[in-house]
Design an enzyme around this catalytic site. Structure first.
Site, PDB file in Angstrom:
ATOM      1  N   GLY A  74       0.793  -1.221   0.000  1.00  0.00           N
ATOM      2  CA  GLY A  74       0.000   0.000   0.000  1.00  0.00           C
ATOM      3  C   GLY A  74       0.822   1.267   0.000  1.00  0.00           C
ATOM      4  O   GLY A  74       0.320   2.344  -0.288  1.00  0.00           O
ATOM      5  N   LYS A  75       2.110   1.139   0.354  1.00  0.00           N
ATOM      6  CA  LYS A  75       3.037   2.278   0.393  1.00  0.00           C
ATOM      7  C   LYS A  75       2.431   3.450   1.171  1.00  0.00           C
ATOM      8  O   LYS A  75       2.475   4.600   0.746  1.00  0.00           O
ATOM      9  CB  LYS A  75       3.444   2.693  -1.018  1.00  0.00           C
ATOM     10  CG  LYS A  75       4.126   1.569  -1.801  1.00  0.00           C
ATOM     11  CD  LYS A  75       4.493   1.999  -3.206  1.00  0.00           C
ATOM     12  CE  LYS A  75       5.166   0.867  -3.966  1.00  0.00           C
ATOM     13  NZ  LYS A  75       4.282  -0.301  -4.216  1.00  0.00           N
ATOM     14  N   ARG A  76       1.892   3.149   2.340  1.00  0.00           N
ATOM     15  CA  ARG A  76       1.255   4.171   3.149  1.00  0.00           C
ATOM     16  C   ARG A  76       2.292   5.038   3.856  1.00  0.00           C
ATOM     17  O   ARG A  76       3.393   4.596   4.165  1.00  0.00           O
ATOM     18  CB  ARG A  76       0.336   3.533   4.189  1.00  0.00           C
ATOM     19  CG  ARG A  76      -0.861   2.797   3.592  1.00  0.00           C
ATOM     20  CD  ARG A  76      -1.710   3.736   2.736  1.00  0.00           C
ATOM     21  NE  ARG A  76      -3.005   3.181   2.413  1.00  0.00           N
ATOM     22  CZ  ARG A  76      -3.337   2.624   1.255  1.00  0.00           C
ATOM     23  NH1 ARG A  76      -2.432   2.525   0.296  1.00  0.00           N
ATOM     24  NH2 ARG A  76      -4.560   2.171   1.039  1.00  0.00           N
TER      25      ARG A  76
END
EC number: 4.1.1.23
Length: 272
Positions: A91-93
Site C-alpha cells: 500500500g506504500k502508506r
C-alpha cells in the site's frame, strides 16, 4: 506462540525452498466482470501458493473496485492464511501524526489487515513510528521504501537518500535485540532492478528482510539477485506479480507454472 511475519517467512523459505513473493494485481480491464476477477484472483493464489514464501496483494487494484474490492481483499487474506501464506499488503502508506496511526491501525490490525505493509518514509522518519509500533504489537512487519524498482526513482532516491533510509532501518532493527539468523519487524523495499546495489543494501541492513520487486515483467532476472540474500538463501523475497498472475492471459495453470519456474530460478541462482 504465534510466529512473527519474519519468522513465518523465514520458516517457509527454508521448509518450502522458496524465496518467491507472489504479487496479486487484480486489474479489472483483464476481466469481463468483477465475478470473474474475483474467481481468477483466488484461483491464482491457490495455484501459486505451494511455490511462494508469501503473497503480496497490491492494494490499489482492490481499492479501485470499491466495496467489492475490500470484500475480495478479506477473502484473499483469509484464503492465504488457510494456505499457510503470510500476507504482505503493498500500500506504500505514509503520513503524519494521527493519520499515520490510523493507517497503521487499519492495515496492520484492522478488519482488512495483513501481516505486513509497505510504507513510504518520505514525510520523515518520525512518521514511521506508528507503523513500527503496530507491526511489533501484532507480530507483523513493515517494508520501508528504500530504492524502488521504477526507472525514475533516481529523481528523489539518489545522492545518498536511499542509503540514509537504510541506516535508519538498521537502527530500528537493532532496537529489537535479535539473535543470529533472526530478522526484524522493519524491512526494506529494494528494487530487483538494481542488482548492482543489492549487496550494499544487504550489508547496510543485516537484520532487515529485503523485498525485491521487479522480477519478471519489469525486467529483473533471478540470476542477478544473489547479493540481497544471506548464506542459505534467507533474508530476502523476490516479488513477481504480472509474470505470475497473467503469465498467459487468465490461464491459472500457466500462473502455477510461472511461479514454479521462478522459484526454481531463484533457488538455482542461489545454489540452494
Amino acid at each position: 506462540m504465534t510466529p512473527t511475519f519474519a519468522q513465518a517467512v523465514t520458516e517457509r523459505t527454508l521448509s518450502r525452498r522458496t524465496r518467491l513473493c507472489v504479487g496479486l494485481d487484480p486489474r479489472l480491464g483483464e476481466y469481463r466482470d468483477v465475478a470473474q476477477l474475483r474467481q481468477n484472483t483466488l484461483d491464482v493464489l491457490e495455484a501459486s501458493a505451494p511455490y511462494a514464501a508469501c503473497v503480496k496483494p497490491q492494494l490499489a487494484f482492490f481499492e479501485a473496485l470499491g466495496l467489492p474490492g475490500f470484500t475480495l481483499l478479506e477473502e484473499v487474506c483469509a484464503a492465504a492464511r488457510t494456505l499457510g501464506l503470510p500476507v504482505l499488503l503493498d500500500g506504500k502508506r505514509g503520513d503524519i501524526g494521527t493519520t499515520a496511526a490510523a493507517y497503521a491501525q487499519g492495515w496492520l490490525g484492522g478488519t482488512h489487515a495483513g501481516d505486513a505493509l509497505t510504507v513510504n518514509p518520505f514525510l520523515g522518519f518520525q512518521t514511521l513510528t506508528p507503523f513500527v509500533q503496530a507491526a511489533r504489537e501484532n507480530g507483523g512487519a513493515i517494508f520501508v521504501l528504500v530504492k524502488t524498482s521504477n526507472p525514475d526513482q533516481q529523481d528523489l532516491q539518489g545522492q545518498g537518500v536511499s542509503e540514509r533510509i537504510a541506516v535508519e532501518i538498521a537502527r530500528l532493527g537493532d532496537e529489537e535485540g535479535l539473535g543470529d539468523g533472526d530478522y526484524a519487524s522493519v524491512g526494506a523495499v529494494v528494487g530487483a532492478t538494481h542488482p548492482g546495489d543489492l549487496a550494499t543494501f544487504r550489508a547496510l541492513m543485516p537484520k532487515a528482510l529485503l523485498l525485491l520487486p521487479g522480477l519478471g515483467a519489469q525486467g529483473a532476472q533471478a540470476r542477478d539477485l544473489a547479493g540481497a540474500f544471506h548464506a542459505g538463501g534467507t533474508g530476502a523475497l523476490a516479488s513477481a506479480s504480472r509474470a505470475v498472475q497473467y503469465a498467459r492471459g487468465l490461464d491459472v495453470g500457466a500462473a502455477r507454472e510461472a511461479a514454479l519456474a521462478l522459484r526454481d530460478e531463484l533457488n538455482g541462482a542461489l545454489g540452494v
